[in-house]
Design an enzyme around this catalytic site. Structure first.
Site: not given
Length: 292
Positions: A107, A272
């Site tokens: 990320d 994620h």
């Protein structure tokens, strides 16, 4: 900091004027640096770091502005530019005695890792990227109603003031939203870890906003300059991500191959937060990369 990676030693390491990074270090062998994402801290790597420490020196910092690292006030776009944050990481490795290292980021940490790979190619031997798209491409592929999945990017792109006040007014609900909707297996982030992520984020609203704000300005400028100059990631690169390309209508592997000619692109069925939901697959991807 209330939680720690078992078996790792903790240090505060100065990387710039007034900026020291909280850093966990464990294991022995060739160095690997792991960079966390939003809205997390270095603890997201707890499972992966423990596995890699069997035969690597594993270095796991909180990024500038996050966790227990220093959070300088945003005095200009450079304060939280990925260029600045990447220089932090190269300096961190140097302070620990490593002038060359493998680098992995998830990320936001992946965007720092990409910038390090582009600007410090002599220091980064291998690069792993988890569930992100390069800054320039991210803005190019988000449009229409599909861009609603990234509403936080637009909110934090606004000038200083409003986004900080809005988020601080309901910080746990705001950051908790992403921990909930981006996780396929809620058990992967147990209660104490979730509480630590929320506490750390709640205490870092201005710096987290500044980090994301930079990606709508100075980081975008740096990516555009690299694209114009043909600057590429020349080291072996592995990208692991959810199938965002199918969801948003673009070829994710092609996007990454334009930046990284030596690319291994993989899709995951995990959510994620894959380093917590499926650490075994993340460790395998990293070990495969390090063998190239």
């Amino acid at each position: 900091m209330n939680l720690a990676i078992p078996g790792f030693d903790y240090h505060r390491i100065a990387v710039a004027d007034g900026v020291a990074l909280n850093t966990a270090v464990g294991g022995e062998g060739d160095p690997v640096v792991l960079l966390h994402g939003f809205p997390q801290t270095h603890l997201m790597w707890r499972h992966v770091a423990a596995e890699l420490a069997a035969d690597h020196t594993v270095i796991v910092p909180d990024l500038r502005g996050y966790g227990a690292s220093d959070k300088p006030a945003e005095t200009g776009p450079e304060t939280y530019a990925k260029r600045t944050m990447a220089a932090d990481i190269v300096r961190l490795a140097e302070r620990l005695g490593h002038d060359r290292f493998a680098l992995a980021g998830h990320d936001r940490g992946a965007l720092v890792a990409v910038r390090a790979g582009l600007e410090h190619a002599d220091a980064v031997s291998h690069l792993a990227i988890f569930d992100v798209v390069p800054t320039l491409d991210m803005w190019e592929v988000l449009h229409g109603a599909d861009a609603a999945v990234a509403f936080h990017l637009y909110l934090m792109a606004q000038p200083p003031g409003l986004p900080e006040r809005m988020i601080a007014a309901s910080a746990d609900e705001f950051f908790g939203h992403f921990l909930d909707v981006w996780t396929k297996d809620p058990a992967a982030i147990p209660g104490p870890v979730r509480a630590e992520y929320l506490r750390a984020s709640r205490e870092a609203v201005p710096s987290i906003v500044a980090d994301l704000r930079a990606s709508s300005g100075i980081d975008l400028d740096h990516d555009r300059a690299d694209r114009a100059d043909g600057n590429l990631l020349r080291m072996p690169v592995t990208v692991v991500q959810q199938d965002w390309g199918a969801a948003l209508g673009y070829d994710a592997a092609a996007v990454w191959r334009a930046w990284a000619p030596d690319l291994d692109h993989r899709l995951t069925d995990a959510g994620h937060f894959m380093a917590e939901e499926d650490p075994a697959s993340v460790v395998k991807a990293l070990r495969d990369l390090l063998a190239r």
